[in-house]
Design an enzyme around this catalytic site. Structure first.
Site, short mmCIF file in Angstrom:
data_model
loop_
_atom_site.label_atom_id
_atom_site.label_comp_id
_atom_site.label_asym_id
_atom_site.label_seq_id
_atom_site.Cartn_x
_atom_site.Cartn_y
_atom_site.Cartn_z
N ALA A 11 0.82 -1.21 0.00
CA ALA A 11 0.00 0.00 0.00
C ALA A 11 0.85 1.26 0.00
CB ALA A 11 -0.93 0.00 1.21
N GLU A 12 1.98 1.21 0.67
CA GLU A 12 2.83 2.39 0.80
C GLU A 12 3.57 2.72 -0.49
OE1 GLU A 12 3.24 4.60 3.05
OE2 GLU A 12 2.21 3.77 4.79
#
Length: 230
Positions: free
Chosen positions: A120-121
């Site tokens: 996600a990052e």
């Protein structure tokens, strides 16, 4: 547990194997023969003598021709027809997997959870730098890196030392582990704090802050995490 039977060669019973597989799969999953932790690991293979084997304990790595009949996620994971995406879809995963898994094990965290955060990052882009200055694989802020003993000294190629994938995974995972301890193991609160800061979560009564970005971030990571459990 592993069961087997000899499939019929009779031409007038062409569907016997399929029927038996269906019956056994139903017995395994519905009848309660499998412990819940094994319920998503049902497989079969046909050996050299034509005997069909079916079971739940993972077969030997040397076993060839294994077919997974079902990978049923736990009921608490899937709601309705929700199909969670896999974090492994992103390029670069194979290059960083070892760093993320090692960092997770060192902090006694579920590697799948750490991998979901990294996905996600940065989508596993080790060169990612955000507009706010977050760095690398797990988008570590320089202040967070310094908190864990990694100062702003440049690495051998002139980048911030926290950009190195192994170091970045260690910093991000240590921070994540501390947040989980701070919020009594609540993954969603830990994720909210990872995104918005622990102060924001505390400010809003130890709940996910009402920030659209943070709420979407928590949902995104959890979708990746659920996808890894399928």
């Amino acid at each position: 547990m592993s069961l087997f039977w000899k499939e019929s060669d009779e031409r007038d019973l062409p569907s016997l194997g399929a029927v038996m597989r269906g019956v056994m799969l139903l017995v395994f999953l519905v009848g309660g023969w499998l412990p819940s932790s094994w319920a998503n690991q049902v497989w079969e293979f046909v050996d050299g003598e034509g005997v069909t084997h079916i079971g739940n304990v993972p077969p030997s790595a040397a076993t060839r021709g294994v077919i997974w009949l079902s990978r049923v996620p736990p009921a608490s994971v899937v709601k309705g027809k929700d199909r969670s995406p896999s974090a492994l879809q992103f390029p670069g995963y194979d290059d960083v997997k070892q760093h993320l898994e090692a960092a997770a094990v060192a902090q006694s965290l579920d590697p799948a959870f750490v991998i979901a955060v990294a996905a996600a990052e940065s989508a596993f882009n080790v060169k990612a730098v955000s507009r706010k200055g977050a760095l690398g694989l797990m988008q570590v802020m320089p202040a967070t890196a310094e908190r864990y003993g990694v100062a702003a000294r440049p690495s051998s190629d002139g980048e911030h030392a926290a950009m190195e994938p192994k170091v970045n995974a260690q910093i991000g995972t240590r921070y994540l582990a501390d947040l989980l301890r701070m919020f009594d193991g609540d993954k969603e609160l830990a994720l909210a704090a990872y995104n918005a800061g622990e102060g924001a979560v505390i400010k809003y009564g130890r709940r996910i802050p009402p920030y659209p970005e943070t709420q979407q971030y928590v949902e995104k990571v959890m979708r990746f995490y659920r996808g890894s459990l399928r």
